[in-house]
Design a protein around this motif. Structure first.
Motif, mmCIF file in Angstrom:
data_model
loop_
_atom_site.group_PDB
_atom_site.id
_atom_site.type_symbol
_atom_site.label_atom_id
_atom_site.label_comp_id
_atom_site.label_asym_id
_atom_site.label_seq_id
_atom_site.Cartn_x
_atom_site.Cartn_y
_atom_site.Cartn_z
ATOM 1 N N LEU A 89 0.858 -1.186 0.000
ATOM 2 C CA LEU A 89 0.000 0.000 0.000
ATOM 3 C C LEU A 89 0.890 1.231 0.000
ATOM 4 C CD1 LEU A 89 -2.715 -1.002 2.644
ATOM 5 C CD2 LEU A 89 -2.974 -0.953 0.151
ATOM 6 N N ASP A 90 0.570 2.177 -0.864
ATOM 7 C CA ASP A 90 1.440 3.322 -1.090
ATOM 8 C C ASP A 90 0.717 4.620 -0.748
ATOM 9 O OD1 ASP A 90 3.390 5.058 -1.898
ATOM 10 O OD2 ASP A 90 3.203 4.632 -4.038
ATOM 11 N N SER A 91 0.745 5.017 0.521
ATOM 12 C CA SER A 91 0.216 6.299 0.988
ATOM 13 C C SER A 91 -1.243 6.508 0.568
ATOM 14 C CB SER A 91 1.089 7.452 0.458
ATOM 15 O OG SER A 91 0.847 8.636 1.186
ATOM 16 N N VAL A 92 -2.097 5.614 1.008
ATOM 17 C CA VAL A 92 -3.512 5.630 0.631
ATOM 18 C C VAL A 92 -4.321 6.492 1.587
ATOM 19 C CG1 VAL A 92 -5.593 4.204 0.424
ATOM 20 C CG2 VAL A 92 -3.406 3.364 -0.470
ATOM 21 N N ASP A 93 -5.162 7.357 1.028
ATOM 22 C CA ASP A 93 -6.180 8.097 1.772
ATOM 23 C C ASP A 93 -7.547 7.530 1.360
ATOM 24 O OD1 ASP A 93 -4.817 11.509 1.699
ATOM 25 O OD2 ASP A 93 -4.158 9.695 2.724
ATOM 26 N N VAL A 94 -8.366 7.145 2.327
ATOM 27 C CA VAL A 94 -9.679 6.596 1.979
ATOM 28 C C VAL A 94 -10.654 6.813 3.122
ATOM 29 C CG1 VAL A 94 -9.156 4.266 2.849
ATOM 30 C CG2 VAL A 94 -10.875 4.561 1.047
ATOM 31 N N ASP A 95 -11.908 7.067 2.769
ATOM 32 C CA ASP A 95 -13.006 7.149 3.719
ATOM 33 C C ASP A 95 -14.018 6.065 3.376
ATOM 34 O OD1 ASP A 95 -13.206 10.794 3.899
ATOM 35 O OD2 ASP A 95 -11.917 9.377 4.946
ATOM 36 N N ILE A 96 -14.461 5.333 4.382
ATOM 37 C CA ILE A 96 -15.532 4.361 4.222
ATOM 38 C C ILE A 96 -16.795 4.978 4.802
ATOM 39 C CG2 ILE A 96 -16.364 2.051 4.784
ATOM 40 C CD1 ILE A 96 -13.880 2.132 2.929
ATOM 41 N N ILE A 97 -17.793 5.208 3.952
ATOM 42 C CA ILE A 97 -18.994 5.920 4.360
ATOM 43 C C ILE A 97 -19.930 4.990 5.122
ATOM 44 C CG2 ILE A 97 -20.919 7.349 3.583
ATOM 45 C CD1 ILE A 97 -18.106 8.484 3.069
ATOM 46 N N ARG A 98 -20.429 5.480 6.236
ATOM 47 C CA ARG A 98 -21.336 4.696 7.074
ATOM 48 C C ARG A 98 -22.651 4.410 6.339
ATOM 49 N NH1 ARG A 98 -20.415 4.144 12.242
ATOM 50 N NH2 ARG A 98 -19.163 6.054 12.359
ATOM 51 N N GLY A 99 -23.168 3.199 6.515
ATOM 52 C CA GLY A 99 -24.452 2.841 5.935
ATOM 53 C C GLY A 99 -24.405 2.563 4.447
ATOM 54 N N PHE B 100 -22.404 0.137 1.121
ATOM 55 C CA PHE B 100 -21.771 -1.114 0.728
ATOM 56 C C PHE B 100 -20.641 -0.740 -0.241
ATOM 57 C CE2 PHE B 100 -22.999 -5.692 -0.801
ATOM 58 C CZ PHE B 100 -21.663 -6.068 -0.768
ATOM 59 N N THR B 101 -19.401 -0.917 0.200
ATOM 60 C CA THR B 101 -18.231 -0.571 -0.600
ATOM 61 C C THR B 101 -17.503 -1.834 -1.028
ATOM 62 O OG1 THR B 101 -17.942 1.509 0.601
ATOM 63 C CG2 THR B 101 -16.053 0.708 -0.657
ATOM 64 N N ALA B 102 -17.221 -1.961 -2.313
ATOM 65 C CA ALA B 102 -16.441 -3.083 -2.827
ATOM 66 C C ALA B 102 -15.040 -2.604 -3.161
ATOM 67 C CB ALA B 102 -17.095 -3.685 -4.068
ATOM 68 N N VAL B 103 -14.050 -3.471 -2.938
ATOM 69 C CA VAL B 103 -12.653 -3.167 -3.246
ATOM 70 C C VAL B 103 -12.164 -4.195 -4.262
ATOM 71 C CG1 VAL B 103 -10.328 -2.855 -2.330
ATOM 72 C CG2 VAL B 103 -12.313 -2.250 -0.923
ATOM 73 N N MET B 104 -11.654 -3.703 -5.398
ATOM 74 C CA MET B 104 -11.238 -4.585 -6.483
ATOM 75 C C MET B 104 -9.861 -4.188 -6.998
ATOM 76 S SD MET B 104 -14.668 -5.132 -8.760
ATOM 77 C CE MET B 104 -14.132 -6.782 -9.241
ATOM 78 N N GLY B 105 -9.244 -5.095 -7.728
ATOM 79 C CA GLY B 105 -7.952 -4.822 -8.343
ATOM 80 C C GLY B 105 -7.276 -6.120 -8.716
ATOM 81 N N PRO B 106 -6.227 -6.043 -9.534
ATOM 82 C CA PRO B 106 -5.497 -7.250 -9.928
ATOM 83 C C PRO B 106 -4.836 -7.918 -8.732
ATOM 84 C CG PRO B 106 -4.869 -5.330 -11.255
ATOM 85 C CD PRO B 106 -5.655 -4.818 -10.107
ATOM 86 N N SER B 107 -4.432 -9.147 -8.903
ATOM 87 C CA SER B 107 -3.682 -9.839 -7.868
ATOM 88 C C SER B 107 -2.431 -9.035 -7.520
ATOM 89 C CB SER B 107 -3.282 -11.232 -8.363
ATOM 90 O OG SER B 107 -2.509 -11.908 -7.406
ATOM 91 N N GLY B 108 -2.182 -8.843 -6.225
ATOM 92 C CA GLY B 108 -1.032 -8.066 -5.800
ATOM 93 C C GLY B 108 -1.266 -6.580 -5.747
ATOM 94 N N SER B 109 -2.510 -6.130 -5.994
ATOM 95 C CA SER B 109 -2.780 -4.689 -6.009
ATOM 96 C C SER B 109 -2.889 -4.100 -4.613
ATOM 97 C CB SER B 109 -4.073 -4.411 -6.787
ATOM 98 O OG SER B 109 -5.176 -5.048 -6.167
ATOM 99 N N GLY B 110 -3.101 -4.948 -3.592
ATOM 100 C CA GLY B 110 -3.182 -4.457 -2.224
ATOM 101 C C GLY B 110 -4.573 -4.451 -1.634
ATOM 102 N N LYS B 111 -5.544 -5.050 -2.316
ATOM 103 C CA LYS B 111 -6.922 -4.934 -1.854
ATOM 104 C C LYS B 111 -7.165 -5.638 -0.518
ATOM 105 C CE LYS B 111 -8.447 -8.519 -5.153
ATOM 106 N NZ LYS B 111 -7.109 -8.739 -5.786
ATOM 107 N N SER B 112 -6.660 -6.861 -0.361
ATOM 108 C CA SER B 112 -6.837 -7.541 0.926
ATOM 109 C C SER B 112 -5.989 -6.879 2.009
ATOM 110 C CB SER B 112 -6.472 -9.027 0.809
ATOM 111 O OG SER B 112 -7.463 -9.722 0.093
#
Length: 274
Positions: free
Chosen positions: A39-49, A51-63
């Protein structure tokens, strides 16, 4: 710096809309020439209420992103908050209590105890914590997930879809602030997978829960309100109100679109998390 911010950009008065957030989130594995920047200096907000999905190629850092937001993995740099609580720097005991009391988890492996009934598996985290479930809420979860006639069954007596529904109920039972689902349909056939996705959607729409789901499936991502796309450890795009077709088309562009200053990750295949 990669960014996916919405509510917090509008001012501190809307901070209560944020279920989780990260600033400058960096995660590196290894050291020296073998360092892998997951993970390279990520800024992110998860909004309450939502449903957010996270996707990307293998090795992208999603998990890795999910694990850091959930306090399952220590960060190398940056800060992470659950609601107004900063979790970076918490001691192990405090972090364990926070995860137990405020976060629900669903994994590809259902992680049910084979000797317990469905009902016992659902309440297990609260039983361990010495807490009594909210009876009214628990009844509502059981009804929403259609588990009324399966509560006395043990996992071996349940189908894969039913087991994942039990895992979903367990994640919901304590009414957590945030539910993290890591490839929750990965071990299910298409019909059972659709059922579980429908239940997660209902958890957001009917039970006012907040869900973050890591997935590789465009069809699964289409059940979400927002898709975050990761590439080389950064958020490179986001898509509100996704459709399976639009998500698939965006994923096809990963091989041709890269950040111009993205670091070279020659050993990305060795990253512990996808």
């Amino acid at each position: 710096m990669s960014t996916a911010k919405t509510a917090s950009d509008t001012g501190p008065d809307q901070a209560d809309q944020i279920a989780a957030r990260a600033r400058g989130l960096t995660k590196a594995y290894g050291s020296g020439e073998t360092t892998v920047l997951a993970l390279d200096s990520v800024d992110v907000d998860i909004i309450r209420g939502r449903f957010t999905a996270v996707m990307g190629p293998s090795g992208s850092g999603k998990s890795t992103l999910m694990h850091c937001l959930a306090g399952l993995d220590a960060v190398s740099a940056g800060q992470v908050w659950l609601g107004s609580t900063e979790i970076t720097g918490l001691r192990d005991k405090e972090l364990t209590r926070l995860r137990r009391d405020r976060i629900g988890f669903m994994f590809q492996a259902f992680n049910l105890l084979p000797t317990l009934t469905a009902a016992e598996n659902i309440t297990l985290p609260m039983d361990i914590a010495g807490r009594k479930p909210d009876a009214e809420w628990l009844e509502r979860v059981i009804e929403t997930l259609g588990l009324r006639d399966r509560l006395r069954h043990r996992p071996a007596q349940l189908s894969g879809g039913q087991q994942q529904r039990v895992a979903c109920a367990r994640a919901l039972a304590s009414r957590p602030e945030l539910i993290f689902a890591d490839e929750p349909t990965g071990n299910l056939d298409s019909r059972a997978g659709l059922e579980v996705l429908g239940f997660l959607r209902e958890a957001v729409d009917e039970l006012a829960q907040t869900v973050v789901m890591v997935t590789h499936d465009p069809g699964a991502a289409a059940h979400s309100d927002l898709v975050l796309f990761l590439g080389d450890g950064r958020i490179v795009d986001e898509m509100p109100d996704p459709t399976a077709e639009a998500v698939l088309e965006r994923l096809k562009r990963f091989d041709t679109i890269r950040l111009p200053d993205a670091p070279r990750r020659t050993q990305a295949h060795e990253t512990p998390e996808s």
